[in-house]
Enzyme design. Structure first.
Site, PDB file in Angstrom:
ATOM      1  N   GLU A  33       0.824  -1.364   0.039  1.00 14.22           N
ATOM      2  CA  GLU A  33      -0.010  -0.091  -0.029  1.00 14.22           C
ATOM      3  C   GLU A  33       0.860   1.330   0.096  1.00 14.22           C
ATOM      4  O   GLU A  33       0.479   2.152  -0.722  1.00 14.22           O
ATOM      5  CB  GLU A  33      -1.010  -0.033   1.040  1.00 14.22           C
ATOM      6  CG  GLU A  33      -1.792   1.086   1.284  1.00 14.22           C
ATOM      7  CD  GLU A  33      -1.450   2.410   1.807  1.00 14.22           C
ATOM      8  OE1 GLU A  33      -2.177   3.369   1.910  1.00 14.22           O
ATOM      9  OE2 GLU A  33      -0.374   2.391   2.509  1.00 14.22           O
ATOM     10  N   SER A  41     -27.629  24.225 -16.788  1.00 15.49           N
ATOM     11  CA  SER A  41     -29.216  23.350 -16.678  1.00 15.49           C
ATOM     12  C   SER A  41     -29.075  21.880 -16.645  1.00 15.49           C
ATOM     13  O   SER A  41     -29.786  21.357 -16.011  1.00 15.49           O
ATOM     14  CB  SER A  41     -29.977  24.019 -17.446  1.00 15.49           C
ATOM     15  OG  SER A  41     -29.623  23.739 -19.023  1.00 15.49           O
ATOM     16  N   GLY A  60     -11.599   5.427  11.138  1.00 16.74           N
ATOM     17  CA  GLY A  60     -10.760   5.294  12.003  1.00 16.74           C
ATOM     18  C   GLY A  60     -10.648   6.516  13.017  1.00 16.74           C
ATOM     19  O   GLY A  60     -11.644   7.510  12.758  1.00 16.74           O
ATOM     20  N   HIS A  93     -15.132   7.904 -11.375  1.00 17.81           N
ATOM     21  CA  HIS A  93     -15.952   8.270 -10.520  1.00 17.81           C
ATOM     22  C   HIS A  93     -16.097   9.785 -10.956  1.00 17.81           C
ATOM     23  O   HIS A  93     -15.032  10.607 -10.727  1.00 17.81           O
ATOM     24  CB  HIS A  93     -15.812   7.785  -9.154  1.00 17.81           C
ATOM     25  CG  HIS A  93     -17.094   7.786  -8.332  1.00 17.81           C
ATOM     26  ND1 HIS A  93     -17.922   8.811  -8.135  1.00 17.81           N
ATOM     27  CD2 HIS A  93     -17.637   6.711  -7.464  1.00 17.81           C
ATOM     28  CE1 HIS A  93     -18.890   8.440  -7.274  1.00 17.81           C
ATOM     29  NE2 HIS A  93     -18.567   7.372  -6.974  1.00 17.81           N
ATOM     30  N   GLU A 104      -4.094  -3.714  -7.546  1.00 20.16           N
ATOM     31  CA  GLU A 104      -3.799  -4.889  -8.255  1.00 20.16           C
ATOM     32  C   GLU A 104      -4.896  -5.876  -8.225  1.00 20.16           C
ATOM     33  O   GLU A 104      -5.163  -6.584  -9.400  1.00 20.16           O
ATOM     34  CB  GLU A 104      -2.173  -5.659  -8.014  1.00 20.16           C
ATOM     35  CG  GLU A 104      -1.109  -4.493  -8.502  1.00 20.16           C
ATOM     36  CD  GLU A 104      -1.292  -3.873  -9.667  1.00 20.16           C
ATOM     37  OE1 GLU A 104      -1.367  -4.656 -10.745  1.00 20.16           O
ATOM     38  OE2 GLU A 104      -1.471  -2.631  -9.727  1.00 20.16           O
ATOM     39  N   GLY A 134      -3.657  15.636  -4.247  1.00 16.06           N
ATOM     40  CA  GLY A 134      -3.157  14.348  -3.892  1.00 16.06           C
ATOM     41  C   GLY A 134      -4.145  13.778  -3.051  1.00 16.06           C
ATOM     42  O   GLY A 134      -5.349  13.080  -3.608  1.00 16.06           O
TER      43      GLY A 134
END
Length: 749
Positions: A396, A629, A512, A692, A405, A702
């Protein structure tokens, strides 16, 4: 023995919890099944064992375990062995990924005096792991090889406004080595912007005013950054594409086709290195030129100058560009009713050095969740209705590589089966933080009110509300004054949800605790077991609390009679983002008109407080008419569709979710696959991996999120044709989303 026996077994211990909570039916559950779920959660809470998590953390942080190091494989085997021992269907999925490690690192002052940077973190007697010599040295992963000698320019945090301050004073960084402070933006943006400005090298340090003795006692006496500590990290161009650099869009399997190193598009082009503030001070002391403005000044006992020179540095970096294994541990508990619906729970296991806070504090919580559920299953015969997948990701730290992956390798199956991805990473004492898909906001709000803060005693949601009442942000403060509703934040990047969420369009959350501990250990040699248990979460109270939260998230999604998605909060949130776009267009148009007026009238000298006065006094293109619009109409439709769905869902729940198993499966799929309707296969401008159109990391931030990114960044970059095109695409994805939402509503009606 069935789940009903859990209720009997925990009746005494859970009675008060059930009595308090059963009045509020859990979203997605019948009243009867809500009581069963509350009893299960009480049992989970009772069984969370802090000693287990302490023992596992102590082992996994006992040696450095970066990707490619021998102990990385031992840690993966340890986690897989536990999952197997607990009865999970477990595999280690291996990928072959690019992992550069340094072989030459030289930073030396050649003018006006001679001096060589230490580039090494000190051992401290109080921390038994701090003197281990097999740790990776201080470096930035994916910096290129390079040797440069040049004058130095101090650029503060290396943000746009910092370069404007330099340009105002006639200082050019072209051909120079820049020295930047951490903060203000993600580390990889600093060399990216420096290269665009013509710099030939980058050094980044943490100033003690931000993370060091300016904040409190330094490690090991206190929690703040040791003078020799430096923040490692990847400078891969994460906002363009995460994952293995050599295998874009496909899993980095052994036989995968790899592109040439020279063809990788996500590498910065100038050598870059982190240094400690101990090593930064001699460089800053040797600088002259204008005195830095007040907002630039740090905590070192010097006068901060901007340069350039007379400080001149020689910088040389060389790396081993190796292909090494990364290990993903995947463990499954099969669902009893909907085995092809997957609730995925993940946390990475690799670290830059020891990684107690980042990531082991989250990894041990996930392991304890898995242990408890397996224990309950063995003792009672309980099974979740939907399959729960526990994942421990490798690599990570280098760029979300292990999870990306796997996502790219398993994209077709995940798009079909993944209900949601629930991520944790670092953890510590403080406030509950959560971001993600706003379709889960109501669902998570219930959990945030159910879980108590382990020190303060109030609910996690109420504690967040108490903090927000003191916020300087008027929107945050206003919301807190009205209620303790828990608002999810929007997700940018920086952890393993990115591949699921922003590439495939899978509903995701990142959770978290934090906010009470000092800085100092992040990505350093000192993110150790000693540091974590002494400063970050003494007693592991918030490590335990995270297990209570994520245990509820995973099991409520897995056990719900019907998935607990809610769309009104999503519609409200997107409407707010759309209003921001309208305001941004109006502000940009006014700014351009004002700028051009000042240029035409020659008033720049009289307008010293206006930001445009610091820029090149040339006329700008007037902002053309942009048709808003399509976006506005799509948002109105979304609001209506969301209201209709939520009304129908409420009525269906009041009637006891009286659907056949087949219909529940169909309705669930309409809900959990709807997030993918917000993606487009061509992705966002200049970065097609990010698909997205509601949430993405900013191109120049970042980790920081940009909502409605195609439209927002078009406006910010004055790209008007692109803005109009992205406005139309945003309307298309929202209308496709509404089409599917309306199908789900019709099915319930």
């Amino acid at each position: 023995m069935g789940l009903s026996n859990i209720i009997k077994m925990t009746a005494v211990l859970a009675a008060s919890s059930v009595a308090v909570n059963a009045a509020e039916v859990i979203r997605g559950f019948t009243p009867e099944n809500s009581e069963k779920q509350y009893a299960l959660e009480a049992e989970i809470d009772k069984r969370i064992n802090k000693q287990n998590m302490d023992d596992w953390m102590k082992f996994m942080t006992s040696r450095p375990h970066a990707t490619g190091q021998p102990f990385d494989k031992e840690v993966a085997d340890f986690i897989a062995g536990k999952f197997t021992e607990w009865g999970y269907d477990t595999e280690i999925k291996e990928y072959q990924v690019l992992m550069p490690t340094p072989k030459v690192r030289v930073v030396e002052l050649v003018e006006p005096t001679k001096w060589t940077a230490k580039l090494k973190e000190d051992a401290v007697p109080e921390d038994p792991t701090s003197g281990q010599e097999d740790r990776l040295p201080i470096y930035h992963s994916f910096s290129p090889d390079g040797e440069v000698t040049a004058e130095v320019v101090f650029v503060n945090q290396g943000l746009r406004e910092d370069y404007e301050d330099l340009e105002r004073r006639g200082i050019d960084v072209k051909g120079k080595i820049i020295l930047a402070k951490y903060g203000g933006s993600w580390r990889g943006i600093k060399p990216k912007m420096a290269e665009e400005k013509g710099a030939i090298g980058t050094l980044i340090y943490s100033d003690p005013a931000d993370d060091g003795y300016g904040q409190g006692d330094v490690y090991p006496k206190g929690a703040h950054k040791h003078p020799s500590g430096a923040q490692r990290g990847s400078i891969m161009d994460l906002p363009t594409r995460p994952g293995d650099p050599l295998t874009p869009y496909v899993g980095a399997t052994k036989d995968a086709e790899r592109i040439d190193l020279d063809d990788v598009e996500i590498f910065v082009g100038i050598p870059t290195l982190p240094i400690s503030y101990e090593d930064a001070q001699p460089i800053l002391e040797a600088l002259e030129g204008p005195v830095a403005p007040p907002r630039w000044r740090g905590g070192l006992p010097i006068t901060y100058h901007m340069g350039p020179g007379p400080a001149k540095l020689h910088m040389k970096l060389e790396f081993n560009w190796d292909i090494v294994p990364a290990y993903n541990v995947i463990a499954k508990m099969k669902g009893s009713e909907f085995p092809d619906q997957w609730v995925i729970r993940g946390n990475h296991h690799d670290a830059w050095v020891h990684g107690a806070a980042d990531p082991v504090s989250g990894m041990v919580v996930e392991m304890e969740e898995a242990r408890i559920l397996s224990e309950i299953a063995k003792e009672t015969g309980w099974q979740p209705k939907r399959t729960i997948v526990f994942a421990a990701w490798g690599a990570e730290e280098q760029g979300l590589i292990g999870s990306v992956e796997w996502v790219e390798d398993q994209a077709e199956e995940l798009s079909e089966k993944a209900v949601a991805y629930i991520n944790t990473d670092g953890n510590g004492a403080g406030f509950l933080g959560a971001g993600g898909s706003h379709t889960l906001e109501t669902f998570f709000d219930q959990i945030a009110h159910d879980v108590k803060d382990p020190i303060q005693g109030m609910s996690a949601a109420e504690r967040v509300q108490s903090r927000n009442l003191m916020s300087s942000n008027p929107v945050t403060r206003s919301r807190a004054e009205k209620s303790s509703h828990y608002y999810l934040s929007a997700l940018g990047s920086g952890s393993d949800y990115s591949g699921f969420f922003q590439h495939l369009g899978i509903t995701s959350m990142n959770i978290g605790y934090g906010g009470e501990f000092g800085g100092g250990s992040y990505h350093t040699n000192y993110d150790s077991y000693h540091y974590y248990t002494t400063f970050r979460d003494p007693g592991l109270h918030y490590t335990h609390a995270l297990g209570s939260v994520t245990g509820r998230v995973a099991t409520r999604l897995a056990n719900a009679d019907v998935l607990p998605f809610q769309f009104g909060n999503f519609a409200r949130t997107v409407s707010e983002y759309a209003d921001e776009m309208v305001s941004a267009m109006e502000k940009t148009r006014a700014d351009v008109l004002r700028h051009n007026m000042l240029v035409n009238n020659g008033h720049y000298k009289a307008a010293a407080n206006i930001r445009e006065a610091f820029q090149e006094p040339t006329l700008r293109e007037e902002v053309p008419y942009i048709n808003l619009s399509p976006m506005q109409n799509a948002v109105k439709r979304l609001q209506a569709s969301a209201e209709a769905f939520d009304t129908a869902y409420k009525a269906m729940g009041a009637a006891g979710f009286n659907l056949s198993k087949s219909d529940v499966n169909k309705l669930d799929k309409l809900m959990y696959q709807i997030e993918s309707k917000l993606t487009r296969p061509e992705g966002l401008p200049r970065r097609p991996w990010y698909r997205h159109h509601i949430y993405a990391p900013g191109y120049y931030t970042g980790y920081g999120v940009k909502t409605l990114p195609g439209v927002r960044e078009g406006i910010e970059e004055y790209k008007w044709q692109e803005t109009q095109e992205q406005m139309a695409k945003l309307a298309e994805v929202l209308n496709a989303y509404c089409d599917q939402l309306d199908q789900a509503t019709a099915m319930m009606q």
